[in-house]
Write an enzyme that holds these catalytic residues in place. Sequence first.
Site, mmCIF file in Angstrom:
data_model
loop_
_atom_site.group_PDB
_atom_site.id
_atom_site.type_symbol
_atom_site.label_atom_id
_atom_site.label_comp_id
_atom_site.label_asym_id
_atom_site.label_seq_id
_atom_site.Cartn_x
_atom_site.Cartn_y
_atom_site.Cartn_z
ATOM 1 N NE ARG A 1 -47.828 67.148 -22.277
ATOM 2 C CZ ARG A 1 -47.311 68.096 -22.861
ATOM 3 N NH1 ARG A 1 -47.400 69.517 -23.096
ATOM 4 N NH2 ARG A 1 -46.237 67.676 -23.945
ATOM 5 C CB SER B 1 -67.069 112.893 -3.690
ATOM 6 O OG SER B 1 -67.479 113.413 -4.749
#
Lengths: 448, 448, 448, 448
Positions: B315, B276
Site C-alpha cells: 500500500r 450580462s
Amino acid sequence: MPPGLLDSLFTSQAMDSVFSDRAHVQGMLDFDAALARAEAKAGIIPARAAEAIAAKCDAGLVDIDALRRDARDAGNTFLPLHGQLTRLVAADDVAAAGFLHWGATSQDAMDTGLMLQLRRALELIEGDLEKLSEALAVQAGAHRNTVMAGRTWLQQALPVTFGLKVAGWLDAVERHRSRLAGLRPRLVVLQFGGAAGTLASLGDKGLAVAEALAVELGLTLPAMPWHGHRDRLVEAGLAMAALAGSLGKMARDISLLSQTEVAEAFEPTGAGRGGSSAMPQKHNPVACAAILAVALRMPGLAASLLAAMPQEHERGLGGWHAEWTTLPEMFRLAAGALEQAMFLASGLEVDAARMRANLEAAQGQIMAEAIKMALAQRLGQGVAHAIVRRACETAARTDRPLGEVLAGDSEAAAAIPVVELSALLRPESYLGGAEDFVDRVLAGRRGY
Amino acid sequence: MPPGLLDSLFTSQAMDSVFSDRAHVQGMLDFDAALARAEAKAGIIPARAAEAIAAKCDAGLVDIDALRRDARDAGNTFLPLHGQLTRLVAADDVAAAGFLHWGATSQDAMDTGLMLQLRRALELIEGDLEKLSEALAVQAGAHRNTVMAGRTWLQQALPVTFGLKVAGWLDAVERHRSRLAGLRPRLVVLQFGGAAGTLASLGDKGLAVAEALAVELGLTLPAMPWHGHRDRLVEAGLAMAALAGSLGKMARDISLLSQTEVAEAFEPTGAGRGGSSAMPQKHNPVACAAILAVALRMPGLAASLLAAMPQEHERGLGGWHAEWTTLPEMFRLAAGALEQAMFLASGLEVDAARMRANLEAAQGQIMAEAIKMALAQRLGQGVAHAIVRRACETAARTDRPLGEVLAGDSEAAAAIPVVELSALLRPESYLGGAEDFVDRVLAGRRGY
Amino acid sequence: MPPGLLDSLFTSQAMDSVFSDRAHVQGMLDFDAALARAEAKAGIIPARAAEAIAAKCDAGLVDIDALRRDARDAGNTFLPLHGQLTRLVAADDVAAAGFLHWGATSQDAMDTGLMLQLRRALELIEGDLEKLSEALAVQAGAHRNTVMAGRTWLQQALPVTFGLKVAGWLDAVERHRSRLAGLRPRLVVLQFGGAAGTLASLGDKGLAVAEALAVELGLTLPAMPWHGHRDRLVEAGLAMAALAGSLGKMARDISLLSQTEVAEAFEPTGAGRGGSSAMPQKHNPVACAAILAVALRMPGLAASLLAAMPQEHERGLGGWHAEWTTLPEMFRLAAGALEQAMFLASGLEVDAARMRANLEAAQGQIMAEAIKMALAQRLGQGVAHAIVRRACETAARTDRPLGEVLAGDSEAAAAIPVVELSALLRPESYLGGAEDFVDRVLAGRRGY
Amino acid sequence: MPPGLLDSLFTSQAMDSVFSDRAHVQGMLDFDAALARAEAKAGIIPARAAEAIAAKCDAGLVDIDALRRDARDAGNTFLPLHGQLTRLVAADDVAAAGFLHWGATSQDAMDTGLMLQLRRALELIEGDLEKLSEALAVQAGAHRNTVMAGRTWLQQALPVTFGLKVAGWLDAVERHRSRLAGLRPRLVVLQFGGAAGTLASLGDKGLAVAEALAVELGLTLPAMPWHGHRDRLVEAGLAMAALAGSLGKMARDISLLSQTEVAEAFEPTGAGRGGSSAMPQKHNPVACAAILAVALRMPGLAASLLAAMPQEHERGLGGWHAEWTTLPEMFRLAAGALEQAMFLASGLEVDAARMRANLEAAQGQIMAEAIKMALAQRLGQGVAHAIVRRACETAARTDRPLGEVLAGDSEAAAAIPVVELSALLRPESYLGGAEDFVDRVLAGRRGY
C-alpha cells in the site's frame, strides 16, 4: 465553507479562508465598494450613492446559498451577487442602487476580487516559506557534520552529510522565494476594462477612474485590461506547482529515510498521528504522504491552467471558467503542503547512529570511489576503476569487507599501502566540499 | 456539503450527492456493516455483535466536522471514523465494539466504500448518456435534411446537413456508452485484503469471508486485493475525461454556430440565463462555457490520476491520497457537463434559414469541389483543381459569384455546359452519403 | 529514422519502426492504393489507372526530406506527398495521375494510414503483454512460498510472499490485456469521408466505395466518418498511459527492493549495464529508471491527447495536429517500457535469504497484528491493539524483540501462553490467503 | 538529426539545431574539455593531459549511432560517450585518457551540457520575442483607429479597435520577456558535484575547481550542486509553456477572425500554403493551426516536467530521465510557435472594411451598452438596462435596427432625444480608452 472531508488532509486552514466562498464574495464586493468611491471622486456618481453602496458591500449580508443556485444559469457568480446587492442598496437608497457597478463588467469584479485574494495568498505563502527556510537552516546547521550515506539511483553512492541534504532542500526553498518576489509585481494588478476592455462606459474618464480605483485597492494599474490574457494568473499557479514539486522532493527523501530498513529520519510522532487500524506497530509518515499527494496533483492542475490560456477575443468562453477553482486549489494545496513541510522541518527526528550504521553496513563499498581516486593518481582512472570494480564484486560475492579484499589484491596493494587504505575507508575523510556547500546555502538565504 | 460556489456551475446535484462527505462516510460504514454480517455468518464474530455494529453504521450518527479535524493527523478519514463508531457501538454493547472492522484495514473500507459510490455514479452517468442519446437522436432525425455549410479549419468547405453534425455527436456518445458497459465489470469490485493484502488476520477463512462480503455488497470478488494497483479507478476516471472531451467538441461546435456572425444555432434561452451586467443585448452561451471549462479541466485531472499509479509495495504513500478528491471530481464534472449537454441537446434553437443564408453568402465558393469533381471526370483532378482554384481566386478578388466566373472561363465552360453548372452549384445536390450516415448512426444506437 | 539519442532508452526498436517517418508515409500510400483499387472495382476510375497508382504507392520512392521541407507550408504531410505521388504516377501514365486520391481528403489518408499503423502497434503491444504475463506467471509460481516483508506506507507491515507481489503485477497486466481486447474493435476502423465527411465527391457511390475500401484494408467500416471525433484515438492512447502506470508500479517496487539497505531483488546485470562513470561499486537499476521515466511522462501526454478533443466542426484546427506526434509517442514509450519490463520479469534476481533476514530484523514488530488478532479473540480488538502497541513501543525503545517484551507483559501473557506466542511470531503462520490469491490470478490468465 | 516528419510543422530549424543529437553530445564534450582545463590550472591533472583531452572534445569525432545503441544498457548517454572519448584520447596519449572527466559524474556532464544548450536556446527565444514584439508594435500602431466588433463569449459586445486587440497580444509578449529576463540568472548555472554532490573526489580543491570551471564555461556557480533539485529546469520549461499559451491566444483570435463568416483578418497566403487536396477554394490558416497545436501540447509537457520533480536523494531514478526529451521538446515547440507567430504578426492581412461591415450587421445591437449608459445617467442603470434589453429583443425579433426601435420606445425617447441617439449609435464615439491603452502598451515595451 470547510474543505471537503477528503481534502482536509492536504490544505491549510488559513489558505482555505482566503479562498472560501465568503472571501470570494467579499473580494467582488470590495471591488464594487472601491469602484463607487473612485467614481464618486471623479464626479461620475454622487458621493452619497458611493456611501450607500459601500455600506452594503459586506459578504455577511449576502445569501450565499442563493448565489449558488443562481450562478448556474447566470454563468458566473457576480451576476446574482449584483442582483442581491442591488436589492440591498435599493432598500435604503433606490437611486444609489442605479449607480452600483457603474460602467464595469462582471469579470472586472471577479478578476479584481481574485487579485485581492491572491495578494493575501502570496503573503501567506511567503510567510510560510520564510518559516520553512528558518527551520531548515537550523537543521542544516545542526547536522553539518552528521555523516550518512549519499544515495544515487536508490543505491549507496558516497558519504554525504545530513546537513548537506537539508541544505539542498533549503536552497530550493530560497529559489522559490526569489521567484515569488519576482512575480509579485507582475501579478497583483487591477482588472478594470468594462465590457470589452475599453472602459467606453466611462467616456473619457476611464483611465482616471482606473487610476483612482487602483489606488483605492492598493493594486498596480496595468498597461491595459487583460480579460483575455491570463498569463499573470498562470504564472502564479505554476509557481505553486513548482514549489510543490520541491516540497515533494523533500517528502520523498524523508519517506525513504524512514523506511523500516533505513530508519534514519522520522516524522515527528504524536497522539493520533499515523496509526493504523490494523497494525499496532505502525507510525505512518502522514505528512510525507500529504505532501507527495499534493506533488502528484499539482502537475495536472498546472496543465489545466495552461490549457485554458487561449481564450477567445475580448473575453473568452470556457477558458476563464476553467481557472475559477483550479487556481485557488493550487494555492490551497501549496499552502497545505507547506504547512506539512514546516511540521517536518521543525520536528524531524534524526537518528545519526543509524545513519552511521547504514553507511558501514555495506562493508566499505560506499568508499569505492575514494579508493579509485587514490589509485587513479598513479594508474589513471581507467585502470583504477577496473581494479576497484573487480574488488567490489569479489567483496559482494564473498560477503567480505572491501578493504580486506583490496588489501589482498596485489595490484591494488602495490599502489596503495595498507595504512593509507584504512584512511581512505573512513567516510569522514571523503566529504569534499559538503561543509562549504552548507555554508554557501546558509549565507545566501534571503535577508541574511 | 454543497459544492464550492465557483464549482456549482460545473457539477450536477445528483452526482454531488453521490460524492458528498456524508456519502463517503456512509460508504465506509456500509463496508463495516456488511463485513460484520459476513463474519458473523462465517462464525468469526458473534451474530449479536454484527447486529450491534450494523445498527450504528449510519452516517447520520457521525460527527463529520470532528472527522475533518482528526483526519489530518490520522492520515485518512477511516481512522477517526473508526474511533467514533467504536464509541457509538460500545455505548450499547462494549463487547461488540471489539469486533468492529475485524481483520480489515482502513483502505479496505475506503476503497470498497468508493466502489459503492462509483457503482451509483456509473448508473447516473449511464442514465444521462441514454437521455442525451435520445435527445440527439431526435435532433439528428429532425434535421436530416437541414442543409448547412460544413466547415474545416474554420473555413466553409462543403455543404453538410445539421443532422449529420448531430449524428457525429451522437455516434461519439454511443461509443462512450459502449466503453462504460465494457469497463463496468472490471471496475466495480470488492476491496478486502487486510493490512497487507493477505487477509492473514482471518486465518484460513479469509477467502470465505471475502466471498460472503462481496455477496453482501453486490460487488464482484476480484482475483486478489488491489490496494497498490489502481488501474481500475484510473480506467473509470479516464472514461469520464474522454467523455468530457466529446461533450466539449459538441459545445465547441454550438458555441461557434452561435457566434453573432454565424447565428445558426443557439442555446435555449430563459429568464436569468446568460445575461450580462454591462450589455443589455447579450445572450451568453452559458452551457457551452460550462462544458468547455470541464473539457479543459479534465485532461489535467486525468494526468493526476495516472501520475498516482506507481504506488509503493503493498500500500503506497501519497499516490493513493492523490486519488481521493481527483476521481470524485472527475465524476462530478462529467455529470455536470452531461447535464448541460442534455439541456443543449433537448432545447437547441436551430435557424435553418440562416444556415442556408450563410451557405449562399460566399457566392458559390463552397461548391468548388463539386465543380472540380465534375471537371475531373474529363480533365483529371489536377487540371480540374487548377481551373477551379483560379476561378475561386478571381471570384473572391472581384466579389463575383463563382458560377458567373466559371461560366466566363472558356476552359471550364468547354468542359461543363452552363446548365449543368447551375445544377452543380445547388448544395442539395452535393450531400453524398449524409443521409445514409445519419441512418447508420441512428440504427446503431444501443438497445435500438 | 532512429529515435533521438536521449529517447533511445525509452522506446523499442520494433515500435519505432511502426511509427517511423517511412511507415507514416507508407500508411498514407496504402490508403491511396487501396482507394484506387476500390474505386476501380466500383467503376469510378479506370482499372488501369488503379494499377498505375498502386504501382507507385511505395514509400521507397518518396523523397522524405522534401516532404519535411514542404509539410510546414502545406499544413500536413499528405499534401506534399500527393504532389510527389502525382509526379511519380504521371511519369508513367499521365491520365492515371488525374485519378489519384479521387474524392478523398488529406485527413482520410492520414487517419487511415494511422489506423494501419495502430493495428500493427496493438499487435506488438498485445504480443509483448502476453510474454510479460508468461514471465510473471513463472515468477509468481516460483516464489509462491518465498516469504518477505509486506510494506505499507514504506513501513514493514505484515509478512507476504514474493509470489503474491508478482501476482499483483500480473493481475494488472491481465486487466490491461482485457482492456486492449475490448477497445480493438472500436479503434481499428476506416476513415473515409472526403472533404467534409459526406463523401459527396463520389455522388451516390460513396458508401459502396467505403465498404470496398474497408475490405481492401481489412478495417471495420464505422457508422460515419469521424474526422472531428477523436475518442477512438484517445482511448488507445489512454490505454497506453494506464499500462505504463501499472508497469511503473512494478518498476517502483523493484527499485525499492534493490535499495542497498533492502537488497531483496535486483535487475539482471550484464556487461555495460548500469555502471557509473564515478563509482566502481554501482549497479544502477537502469530498466526501472527507464520504466519510471515513461510512467512520469505518460500522464502529460495523455493530457495533451484529451485536451485536443474539442475539435471544431467537420475538421478542426490545431487539435488534430496536436495528436500527430503525441499518440505515436505514447505507443513508443509503452512499448519501450514493456520491453524493459519483460527484461525485468524474466531475469529478476531474487534474494530469498535477504527477504527473510529483513523480515526478522525488526525483531517481531511485523507480527504485531498477528498477536493483536490472537489477543482480540479474548479481549476485543481495542484492548488488544492497545496492549500490542504499548509492547511495540517498549520493544522499539529498548531495542528488544517484541516477543520478549510481550512475554514479560502480564496482561498479554495472561491472554496468550508463551508457547502460542512463539507460534504467532512465525511469519509462515501468518500468510492468510496469499497462496490462494496467487492461484486465482494464475487461473485467471487470458487463454489459460 | 532532423525532426520527425510529423513534428516538422511545429518546430524551428534554429532550435532543432540547439537540441540536435550532435549538440547534446557537444554540450557534454564542452563540459569535459573545460573541466580538464580547469583541473590543469588547479594543478590536479597535467596541463598536457588537458590539452590532449580538449583536442578530442569534438562531436564530429563521435559515433552517434553507437551511442544510441549503447545508451540503453548504460542508462544514460554520457557513459558510452565517455568510453568513446577515452579511446579517442588514448589513441594519442594513453596517460591523458586516465585524467578524462576527473572526479566528475555523468550527470555533471549531462546537466552542464544541457545548460550550455539552454543558454543558447534562451537567446534564440529572446531574440524572436523581440522581433515579434516589434512586428506587433507596428500592427498596433497601424490599426490604432481601425474600429471592429469586440467580442465576449463569442458574441459581439462593444466596438473596440484592432490596434487594441494587437496591443493585448503585445502586452502579454512583453510580460513573457520580463519573465525570461528574471529567470535567466537563476537558470543558467554550472552543475558540478561529482558522484553525490560533495566533490569529494577532488579532496579540498573541489570548490576551487568548480569556480574555475564556471569561469571557463561562462556559467554562474550555484551555492551547491543540484542533481536532485530540478526547479531551475522546470521554471524554464514552464516559461515556454506559458509563452505558448499566450501565442495560442493570438492564434485563436486570428483563426476566429479568418472564419468565412467573419473574414476580418487572414494569415499571409503564398504558394503552397494552406491548400486542400480536395477543395480548390481553401486557404487554411496553417500557422494558426501549428501554434494552437503547440498550445495544446505544452500543458501536458509541463505536467510531465513538474511530475518528475520529487527525485530521490542525491540523484534520482526515473525523474531525471523523464526530463531528457521533455524539456528540449518544450523549447523546440515554443520556438516553432514563435516562428509561426512572427510570420502571422508581420504579414497579417487585415480587412478593415469587413470589420466595419460586421460591426454594422447586427443593426446597432453592439451599441446597446452605450445607450444604456446614456439612459442610466437619468434613470439609473437598472431601469436603463431593462429598457434597452427589451428594445434589443424587439429589434432582434422583428429584424429592425435597434435605433429605430428605441426611437419608437416612449420611455427611451423621453430620456434620449433622437439626435443624441444617432450619435450614441456611432461606434467611433464609444471607444473609451482604447487609444490610451495602445499607447501605454507601446510605451512600456522593453528597451523603449
